[in-house]
Design a protein around this motif. Structure first.
Motif: not given
Length: 275
Positions: A105-108, A113-116, A120-123, A130-132
């Motif tokens: 949940i936290l990583l998603s 936030l990273f994308y915003r 992009e790399l860290n996002g 998160a998906i995994n």
């Protein structure tokens, strides 16, 4: 010396604050916009659920700060860089959680936030992890995709979809997202989500939910959606599933038109689907 050690140890134990007090202090810092001060208190939390709560509070505060800066047009490059550093400082605490669901949940949240912040790399790393971690928890995948779509990050939403290993679970999630977006008036985004649903049964169900929403708004539009759902229903290979689906569609269509039920039309759905 032994008695002195015991005395001072007792004083230290008396001075130790409860985790509730720490959370209250974190909340107070965030209320004053002191995100750095809130982050500094994370080390005092030992219980995972309290640390999870604190991290979500901090992430929400960062999100609200970005939202306000974008709304007022006062978000500077310095602000973006500072926010990026604050987010990165949260990663060790997030990764230190043993609870897989909490981390997912936290990583998603951090991925968005990273994308915003144009990282992009860290996002991508955060979103992929998160998906995994989400595994069978479809609600985590749903919320992550929903937030990406809501923020207009459609390319990243598509990237996340490709990482979900179970197409059936993804289709269920996308059906829910399409309905939610359509109900909120995001018709174009809802249509894009429907296009990504691979199973005709779930695609038809998404159109069914959208038609049900339109029932009280625009009956002509609702009928068009139902007709589109019927075309998808014809592609469903399982005769029982096709029959159940067609029954629902006819029920909704006739309730909109105010017509009686046609037994012949319903029973014809039991036939082999057309090529």
């Amino acid at each position: 010396m032994g008695k002195l050690d015991e005395f001072f140890r007792g004083l230290r134990e008396e001075k130790k604050r409860s985790e509730l007090e720490v959370l209250e202090d974190i909340e107070a810092y965030l209320g004053e916009g002191e995100i750095d001060g809130a982050i500094a208190l994370l080390d005092e939390l030992e219980k995972e659920h309290n640390l999870f709560l604190a991290l979500r509070m901090i992430i929400k505060a960062l999100t609200d700060t970005l939202d306000e800066g974008e709304r007022t047009g006062q978000l500077t490059e310095h602000d973006i860089g500072r926010a990026r550093e604050l987010i990165k400082s949260l990663i060790p605490a997030v990764n230190g959680l043993f609870n897989r669901r909490y981390r997912a949940i936290l990583l998603s949240d951090l991925a968005v936030l990273f994308y915003r912040l144009h990282d992009e790399l860290n996002g991508d790393v955060a979103l992929r992890t998160a998906i995994n971690l989400a595994g069978d928890d479809a609600d985590i995948v749903r919320d992550a995709l929903m937030e990406l779509v809501r923020r207009g990050l459609l390319g990243k939403a598509a990237y996340a979809m490709k990482m979900v290993r179970e197409p059936e679970k993804l289709d269920v999630v996308l059906t829910h997202i399409a309905e939610t977006l359509y109900r909120a008036g995001e018709v174009e985004k809802a249509g894009l989500i429907v296009e990504h649903i691979t199973n005709p049964f779930h695609r038809a169900m998404a159109l069914y939910y959208m038609a049900a929403i339109e029932k009280e708004r625009d009956q002509e539009r609702a009928i068009k959606l139902i007709d589109a759902a019927f075309r998808e229903a014809e592609k469903v290979e399982d005769p029982d599933a096709r029959f159940e689906l067609t029954l629902k569609l006819y029920d909704l269509k006739h309730s909109i038109l105010g017509e009686g039920f046609s037994v012949h039309d319903v029973l014809s759905s039991r036939e082999t689907p057309r090529e």
